[in-house]
Design a protein around this motif. Structure first.
Motif, PDB file in Angstrom:
ATOM      1  N   TYR A 131       0.830  -1.210   0.000  1.00 54.22           N
ATOM      2  CA  TYR A 131       0.000   0.000   0.000  1.00 54.22           C
ATOM      3  C   TYR A 131       0.864   1.259   0.000  1.00 54.22           C
ATOM      4  O   TYR A 131       0.629   2.193  -0.779  1.00 54.22           O
ATOM      5  N   ILE A 165       2.726   1.878  -3.341  1.00 54.09           N
ATOM      6  CA  ILE A 165       1.837   2.384  -4.393  1.00 54.09           C
ATOM      7  C   ILE A 165       1.401   3.817  -4.084  1.00 54.09           C
ATOM      8  O   ILE A 165       1.371   4.683  -4.969  1.00 54.09           O
ATOM      9  N   VAL A 172       7.787  -1.256 -11.197  1.00 59.44           N
ATOM     10  CA  VAL A 172       6.351  -1.528 -11.308  1.00 59.44           C
ATOM     11  C   VAL A 172       6.126  -2.983 -11.699  1.00 59.44           C
ATOM     12  O   VAL A 172       5.241  -3.661 -11.147  1.00 59.44           O
TER      13      VAL A 172
END
Length: 560
Positions: A336, A339, A357
């Protein structure tokens, strides 16, 4: 007036420069040691990919005879050992060993010769493993489980060579971990408190502690297995008072810890890259650091998640499941916050970000599949199928390949003073991603739909897995091509890449304060660290000094 004689040094010329490989082999500089590990890891990545492709060619069509059963078992054994001990771990440890002392503001490491000895042991282990081609390579699989690895079943010296090779490499990693841990504990720059240590350097510290725990466990298990095979020991001998399951417990403690180490490495590299390229501070940095430490502890405690189909007590199976479920919390917090760091930032999509990514996506898929594997009821159905192979590879390819390449692209300018080719990097990323999906999605489906057995040297057409295996074999070739583009890119860019400054990405940690490549002593001047972003503080101080210098000059101008 009397004159005092002064000593003179007379030389006939400058000392002759030694060959580069001799300088590297005898250097105690942590940067040279790290470069050796990184270069060796990329070389063994090529070897591991060749072995994997050969196995996939064997499984291209039903009942293929491209490889004999013995040759397939040898490829399988060498592939697993090479991929973990001689590619993934040395790549992560090499980058830790190169970057972490720079980030901490150290002029070197605490025990440079200990780190040098660790690399020598690693090289010796690799030599022993591949010298087995002169007689008989190991045929015992990725994890040589007793009693199948006993002399009664495998009388050749292949397993003994595997024990020696992995033992030497593991001992070398432990030595490097001791040096790195002491350096991080005793040689940080002034003001570099633990709360200010960069995320990657913190991950290096956590990983070093983890290696100090799991490394001796594996070394003890290897010693016992060697005694069983050669000196009539009974540690793992079934029927003689030994316990074959003891080997599983000891070996899976190491393999589970190594799995967590690679994930910690990848998460830390991703965090550094996201923060640098989004121009934002890593969200909830202290939470991420605590989560990495929790992953190291809980992930290792979940070793019995690999033994849910073994004859262990039902209580222990549910304990392993609960610990695996507990890992959702630190993994979720890390994912979390990584991101969220990108949200609202001015993201520059360069090669390190692209691979970061990709690493995050691949690791997330792998962890979701691993979570399913850790459920007791599901494990009884799919644990020994190709679905487990797909789960492990999604996570480890994401961590070691995508995460390792992201870190390599990010710190390559610091190591060489040059950047790697951007277009080649993007091509490599997309080809590797396509290859990963083509290879392991069909294997996951073959395990779920048809229950294809893992690590079997052939299958039959009537089992319904032919199409899955054809696609997976083609995907393996694509995966090989994509990865090799980055390896070639690194080799070509080392001398011919575009020149980079000392801080090409606008980083905010101390390694970008050093020259590129850094001097042997790392820093001419050690800054006084006052925050977790010391290079930003230095830039602000220089800007303020410039403004203060301009102010008197403006005030001295005559007023019209």
């Amino acid at each position: 007036m009397s004159t005092i004689a002064r000593p003179e040094l007379v030389a006939e010329g400058y000392p002759r420069r030694r060959a580069r490989w001799i300088e590297l082999a005898t250097s105690g500089d942590h940067k040279d040691t790290g470069r050796i590990l990184i270069a060796a890891a990329l070389g063994f990545l090529f070897v591991a990919l060749i072995e994997f492709v050969l196995m996939r060619i064997q499984l291209l069509v039903p009942e293929n005879t491209f490889l004999t059963p013995v040759a397939f078992n040898r490829m399988l054994s060498l592939y697993g050992t090479t991929a973990l001990f001689f590619f993934a771990l040395p790549l992560a440890i090499g980058l830790f060993y190169y970057v972490a002392p720079l980030q901490a503001g150290a002029r070197g490491t605490a025990f440079p010769r200990l780190g040098q000895t660790g690399v020598a042991l690693f090289v010796a282990g690799a030599t022993v493993l591949y010298a087995t081609f002169l007689f008989t390579p190991t045929e015992a699989g990725i994890n040589p489980l007793p009693p199948l690895s006993e002399v009664a079943f495998l009388g050749s010296n292949g397993v003994d060579a595997w024990i020696a090779a992995t033992g030497l490499a593991t001992l070398g990693f432990v030595f490097i971990a001791i040096d790195l841990l002491t350096t991080m504990r005793k040689m940080r720059a002034p003001g570099m408190a633990w709360r200010r240590v960069p995320l990657f350097a913190w991950a290096a510290t956590v990983s070093s502690w983890l290696l100090l725990v799991i490394g001796p466990v594996l070394l003890a298990a290897l010693t016992m297995l060697m005694i069983d095979r050669n000196y009539d020991g009974i540690f793992f001998a079934d029927g003689s008072g030994g316990a074959p399951l003891l080997w599983q417990h000891l070996s899976w403690i190491f393999f589970s810890g190594a799995y967590m180490l690679l994930l910690i490495f990848a998460f830390a590299a991703i965090g550094e890259i996201f923060a640098a390229f989004s121009r934002q501070t890593l969200l909830a940095r202290n939470v991420v650091m605590a989560s990495l430490a929790a992953i190291a502890g809980l992930g290792t405690l979940a070793w019995m998640q690999n033994m849910l189909t073994a004859p262990i007590g039902i209580g222990w199976t549910y304990f392993a499941m609960l610990v695996s479920l507990a890992l959702i919390v630190p993994f979720g917090l890390v994912l979390y916050n990584l991101i969220a760091t990108l949200a609202g930032g001015a993201l520059r999509m360069r090669a390190p970000v692209l691979f970061a990514v990709g690493a995050l996506v691949s690791i997330s898929i792998g962890l979701a599949l691993e979570l399913e594997q850790s459920m007791v009821a599901a494990a009884w159905e799919i644990k020994n199928t190709t679905a487990s192979t797909a789960a492990t590879h999604f996570a480890l390819v994401g961590a070691a390949v995508f995460g390792g390449f992201a870190a390599l692209y990010y710190w390559f300018p610091k190591m060489t003073g040059r950047t790697m080719g951007e277009y080649a990097a993007r091509f490599s990323f997309w080809i590797t991603l396509v290859g990963l999906l083509l290879t392991f999605v069909p294997l996951a489906l073959a395990g779920y739909d048809e229950g294809q057995v893992v690590d079997a040297y052939k299958y039959f057409g009537a089992t319904g897995v032919t199409v899955y295996n054809v696609i997976a074999s083609i995907g393996a070739l694509v995966l090989f091509a994509g990865i090799m583009v980055t390896v070639v890119n690194a080799l070509a860019s080392r001398e011919n890449g575009a020149a980079a400054g000392h801080d090409p990405w606008g980083g905010e940690t101390l390694e970008w304060f050093a020259l590129s490549p850094p001097e042997p002593h790392n820093f001419d001047v050690l800054p006084d660290v006052r925050s977790a972003r010391p290079l930003r503080d230095i830039r602000d101080a220089l800007a303020n000094r410039g403004r203060r210098a301009e102010l008197p000059a403006r005030q001295s101008q005559p007023v019209a």
